[in-house]
Design a protein around this motif. Structure first.
Motif, PDB file in Angstrom:
ATOM      1  N   SER A   1      -2.223   8.783   3.445  1.00 12.79           N
ATOM      2  CA  SER A   1      -2.206   7.810   2.360  1.00 12.79           C
ATOM      3  C   SER A   1      -3.613   7.409   1.943  1.00 12.79           C
ATOM      4  O   SER A   1      -3.893   7.232   0.751  1.00 12.79           O
ATOM      5  CB  SER A   1      -1.406   6.570   2.781  1.00 12.79           C
ATOM      6  OG  SER A   1      -0.062   6.895   2.994  1.00 12.79           O
ATOM      7  N   MET A   2      -4.510   7.275   2.903  1.00 13.15           N
ATOM      8  CA  MET A   2      -5.882   6.926   2.568  1.00 13.15           C
ATOM      9  C   MET A   2      -6.545   8.035   1.751  1.00 13.15           C
ATOM     10  O   MET A   2      -7.294   7.762   0.820  1.00 13.15           O
ATOM     11  CB  MET A   2      -6.676   6.659   3.848  1.00 13.15           C
ATOM     12  CG  MET A   2      -8.101   6.193   3.594  1.00 13.15           C
ATOM     13  SD  MET A   2      -8.168   4.660   2.614  1.00 13.15           S
ATOM     14  CE  MET A   2      -7.415   3.519   3.785  1.00 13.15           C
TER      15      MET A   2
ATOM     16  N   PHE B   1       0.829  -1.198   0.000  1.00 13.33           N
ATOM     17  CA  PHE B   1       0.000   0.000   0.000  1.00 13.33           C
ATOM     18  C   PHE B   1       0.870   1.257   0.000  1.00 13.33           C
ATOM     19  O   PHE B   1       0.661   2.183  -0.796  1.00 13.33           O
ATOM     20  CB  PHE B   1      -0.918  -0.041   1.221  1.00 13.33           C
ATOM     21  CG  PHE B   1      -1.825   1.144   1.355  1.00 13.33           C
ATOM     22  CD1 PHE B   1      -2.970   1.259   0.584  1.00 13.33           C
ATOM     23  CD2 PHE B   1      -1.533   2.149   2.266  1.00 13.33           C
ATOM     24  CE1 PHE B   1      -3.802   2.354   0.721  1.00 13.33           C
ATOM     25  CE2 PHE B   1      -2.360   3.236   2.404  1.00 13.33           C
ATOM     26  CZ  PHE B   1      -3.501   3.344   1.637  1.00 13.33           C
TER      27      PHE B   1
ATOM     28  N   SER C   1      -4.968  10.015  -0.256  1.00 12.40           N
ATOM     29  CA  SER C   1      -4.368   9.912  -1.586  1.00 12.40           C
ATOM     30  C   SER C   1      -5.062   8.842  -2.421  1.00 12.40           C
ATOM     31  O   SER C   1      -5.343   9.049  -3.605  1.00 12.40           O
ATOM     32  CB  SER C   1      -2.868   9.597  -1.454  1.00 12.40           C
ATOM     33  OG  SER C   1      -2.202  10.583  -0.718  1.00 12.40           O
ATOM     34  N   VAL C   2      -5.340   7.699  -1.812  1.00 13.94           N
ATOM     35  CA  VAL C   2      -5.996   6.617  -2.551  1.00 13.94           C
ATOM     36  C   VAL C   2      -7.386   7.051  -3.004  1.00 13.94           C
ATOM     37  O   VAL C   2      -7.792   6.811  -4.153  1.00 13.94           O
ATOM     38  CB  VAL C   2      -6.073   5.348  -1.680  1.00 13.94           C
ATOM     39  CG1 VAL C   2      -6.941   4.282  -2.348  1.00 13.94           C
ATOM     40  CG2 VAL C   2      -4.687   4.801  -1.429  1.00 13.94           C
TER      41      VAL C   2
ATOM     42  N   PHE D   1      -8.513   7.321  -7.086  1.00 16.19           N
ATOM     43  CA  PHE D   1      -9.614   6.594  -7.702  1.00 16.19           C
ATOM     44  C   PHE D   1     -10.772   7.521  -8.077  1.00 16.19           C
ATOM     45  O   PHE D   1     -11.494   7.252  -9.034  1.00 16.19           O
ATOM     46  CB  PHE D   1     -10.090   5.476  -6.765  1.00 16.19           C
ATOM     47  CG  PHE D   1      -9.192   4.279  -6.771  1.00 16.19           C
ATOM     48  CD1 PHE D   1      -9.246   3.350  -7.806  1.00 16.19           C
ATOM     49  CD2 PHE D   1      -8.260   4.085  -5.773  1.00 16.19           C
ATOM     50  CE1 PHE D   1      -8.404   2.253  -7.830  1.00 16.19           C
ATOM     51  CE2 PHE D   1      -7.417   2.985  -5.780  1.00 16.19           C
ATOM     52  CZ  PHE D   1      -7.494   2.064  -6.813  1.00 16.19           C
TER      53      PHE D   1
ATOM     54  N   THR E   1      -4.401  16.163  -0.633  1.00 17.17           N
ATOM     55  CA  THR E   1      -3.276  15.259  -0.856  1.00 17.17           C
ATOM     56  C   THR E   1      -1.968  16.030  -1.049  1.00 17.17           C
ATOM     57  O   THR E   1      -0.932  15.685  -0.476  1.00 17.17           O
ATOM     58  CB  THR E   1      -3.537  14.382  -2.080  1.00 17.17           C
ATOM     59  OG1 THR E   1      -4.713  13.600  -1.860  1.00 17.17           O
ATOM     60  CG2 THR E   1      -2.369  13.450  -2.350  1.00 17.17           C
TER      61      THR E   1
ATOM     62  N   THR F   1       2.863   1.657  -3.334  1.00 23.51           N
ATOM     63  CA  THR F   1       1.981   2.035  -4.444  1.00 23.51           C
ATOM     64  C   THR F   1       1.615   3.505  -4.374  1.00 23.51           C
ATOM     65  O   THR F   1       1.654   4.220  -5.383  1.00 23.51           O
ATOM     66  CB  THR F   1       0.708   1.171  -4.429  1.00 23.51           C
ATOM     67  OG1 THR F   1       1.069  -0.211  -4.486  1.00 23.51           O
ATOM     68  CG2 THR F   1      -0.178   1.497  -5.615  1.00 23.51           C
ATOM     69  N   VAL F   2       1.254   3.976  -3.187  1.00 22.46           N
ATOM     70  CA  VAL F   2       0.889   5.386  -3.029  1.00 22.46           C
ATOM     71  C   VAL F   2       2.086   6.286  -3.325  1.00 22.46           C
ATOM     72  O   VAL F   2       1.948   7.338  -3.969  1.00 22.46           O
ATOM     73  CB  VAL F   2       0.349   5.642  -1.610  1.00 22.46           C
ATOM     74  CG1 VAL F   2       0.184   7.131  -1.353  1.00 22.46           C
ATOM     75  CG2 VAL F   2      -0.971   4.925  -1.412  1.00 22.46           C
TER      76      VAL F   2
ATOM     77  N   THR G   1       0.082  -2.347 -10.305  1.00 22.13           N
ATOM     78  CA  THR G   1      -1.055  -1.489  -9.945  1.00 22.13           C
ATOM     79  C   THR G   1      -0.831  -0.065 -10.431  1.00 22.13           C
ATOM     80  O   THR G   1      -1.747   0.572 -10.985  1.00 22.13           O
ATOM     81  CB  THR G   1      -1.252  -1.489  -8.418  1.00 22.13           C
ATOM     82  OG1 THR G   1      -1.436  -2.828  -7.956  1.00 22.13           O
ATOM     83  CG2 THR G   1      -2.467  -0.658  -8.028  1.00 22.13           C
ATOM     84  N   SER G   2       0.368   0.450 -10.233  1.00 21.33           N
ATOM     85  CA  SER G   2       0.685   1.812 -10.660  1.00 21.33           C
ATOM     86  C   SER G   2       0.586   1.944 -12.180  1.00 21.33           C
ATOM     87  O   SER G   2       0.099   2.962 -12.689  1.00 21.33           O
ATOM     88  CB  SER G   2       2.089   2.197 -10.189  1.00 21.33           C
ATOM     89  OG  SER G   2       2.205   2.071  -8.792  1.00 21.33           O
TER      90      SER G   2
END
Length: 474
Positions: free
Chosen positions: A224-225, A81, A227-228, A232, A354, A84-85, A302-303
């Protein structure tokens, strides 16, 4: 629990009444106190005046035998996680700009090629850490090439961090501009540079300076959350607009400025500077490298999917909006059509938050690089809190000046790729692998060493060529 002699066991709070004769501390005094406490709590294990040129959390436990602990190869979601971020957040908004330069098909091919090479060099760097038992990028560069290696690694790391800090300031200022559509903002906008100067300075002084100088990394980690969610939301909004367009045109498959696209893609993928905290959370022993490989492969894949989605989708939208002249902004959030929809407006708000929280994280990375270089110079007692504060404020000033003058982050991200992402993510790991091939491959390495040599020569030539191309274009 009773306190020690001469001290109180009750912590003072805002509601605690002042004793007779006691004076309420000023805001400046409280700010300085919080800043000095930050040096104690930011890393959880650092104390005031302690040198940090050695990163030592990765230590094999005493007496560990081969067994379930040392051979654990399970997949770790927290490092995946975080990695990826770290990859996605750096240059996601510039992906349409990169595809605009390379074309849809050309950009997709270049993005895949850069992703494959980054995946290889990340795993290579992890193997070097395990083989040499050195879990710090700067120390590994110094072990391989002496003081010159440490200086080069520090310089390219500083260049990348300062570029990303500047881009986050620009993104935050531009997004704040779109959200503050009041009469006084519109009035100031007529003055152009004056309006931008006021907006950037207000954002920097009121928000970024307190965050970058007092807030701990543990607190910033919760961003980070956010950012996710922002990532999306942006991807979904671009897909929504793509489907909603009825009168579609055919976009360019290949464009002539694909070298600029490669630089943007390299800046997006390169995250080698966080390899130490990524390895830190993995099982000790033989299973660490296996876990690291799984995490790297999953994070890069994923990226790639998210980069391709946002890049092609944003490029398509910009092309539709600007036919016959196709020119994507360096920040896809600057596309006017995005704010016309509630989903796009949410994406703008989320990326504003972010960028605000990502800035102090990069700021800490930049300062930590400087602190390790100074500590290596054997400064007695380390940096005092006064010098630390001065360095942190100077770093903010260095990024604020270009943030006022630059409005398009696309060329900035491209230059960051040429000057820092290529050396940090490609050239240095490959050069260290060639230098330490005996320890890495337990011998001469055979075809693997030849592969490293070939990639090293190719990426070095590509970096020089891209720098010349960018300079000529400028």
């Amino acid at each position: 629990m009773a306190g020690t002699p001469g001290t109180s066991s009750v912590k003072p709070t805002e509601s605690t009444p002042l004793h007779p004769g006691q004076v309420q501390p000023s805001l400046f005094v409280r700010f300085v106190s919080a800043f000095k406490m930050m040096r104690v709590t930011s890393l959880g294990r650092q104390t005031v005046g302690e040198k940090t040129d050695e990163y030592t959390p990765i230590v094999e436990p005493d007496g560990v035998e081969a067994g379930s602990t040392t051979t654990d190869t399970s997949f770790l979601y927290k490092p995946y996680f975080n990695l990826t971020v770290c990859i996605i957040a750096s240059a996601l908004l510039s992906m349409p700009f990169g595809f605009d330069k390379a074309g849809a098909i050309g950009g997709f091919m270049m993005l895949a090629a850069v992703g494959i090479v980054v995946d290889y060099t990340l795993v290579l760097l992890g193997r070097l850490c395990v083989a040499l038992n050195i879990y710090d990028y700067q120390n590994m560069a110094e072990f391989s090439f002496g003081s010159l290696g440490r200086v080069v690694q520090a310089l390219v790391q500083l260049c990348l961090s300062l570029s990303l800090m500047t881009s986050y300031q620009i993104i935050a200022a531009e997004n704040l501009n779109r959200l503050l559509r009041s009469d006084w903002v519109n009035y100031l906008e007529r003055s152009g540079s004056s309006y931008r100067l006021i907006l950037v300075i207000m954002l920097t002084v009121l928000i970024l300076v307190p965050l970058a100088t007092t807030v701990t990394l543990k607190v910033l980690g919760y961003s980070s959350m956010i950012s996710v969610i922002a990532i999306f939301t942006l991807a979904f909004s671009l897909l929504y607009f793509d489907v909603a367009i009825s009168d579609k045109h055919s976009i360019q498959s290949f464009n002539g400025q694909f070298m600029t696209g490669i630089s943007v893609f390299a800046t997006g993928f390169v995250c080698h500077q966080i390899i130490t905290p990524t390895l830190d959370g993995m099982a000790p022993g033989q299973g660490r490298l296996t876990q690291f490989k799984k995490v790297v492969h999953a994070a890069v894949m994923t990226s790639f999917v998210i980069f391709a989605t946002v890049g092609i989708g944003g490029y398509y939208l910009c092309y539709e909006a600007m036919v016959p002249e196709s020119t994507c902004p360096g920040n896809i959030l600057e596309w006017d059509g995005l704010s016309s929809n509630i989903i796009g407006s949410v994406a703008i708000c989320m990326f504003l938050v972010t960028a605000i929280f990502a800035y102090p994280i990069e700021h800490f990375s930049c300062y930590n690089t400087i602190e390790k270089v100074i500590a290596k110079m054997a400064v007695s007692g380390g940096l005092t809190w006064q010098y630390t504060l001065v360095i942190k404020l100077l770093l903010i000033l260095i990024t604020t000046i270009p943030a006022v003058l630059i409005t398009d982050i696309g060329p900035l991200i491209a230059w960051a790729g040429d000057l820092s992402a290529f050396p940090l993510g490609f050239i240095l790991p490959l050069a260290m692998a060639v230098k330490n091939k005996t320890s890495l491959y337990e011998g001469e390495g055979g075809w693997q060493t030849y592969c490293d040599h070939a990639l090293l020569v190719f990426t070095s030539i590509l970096m020089v060529y891209e720098i010349i191309q960018e300079a000529m274009a400028s």
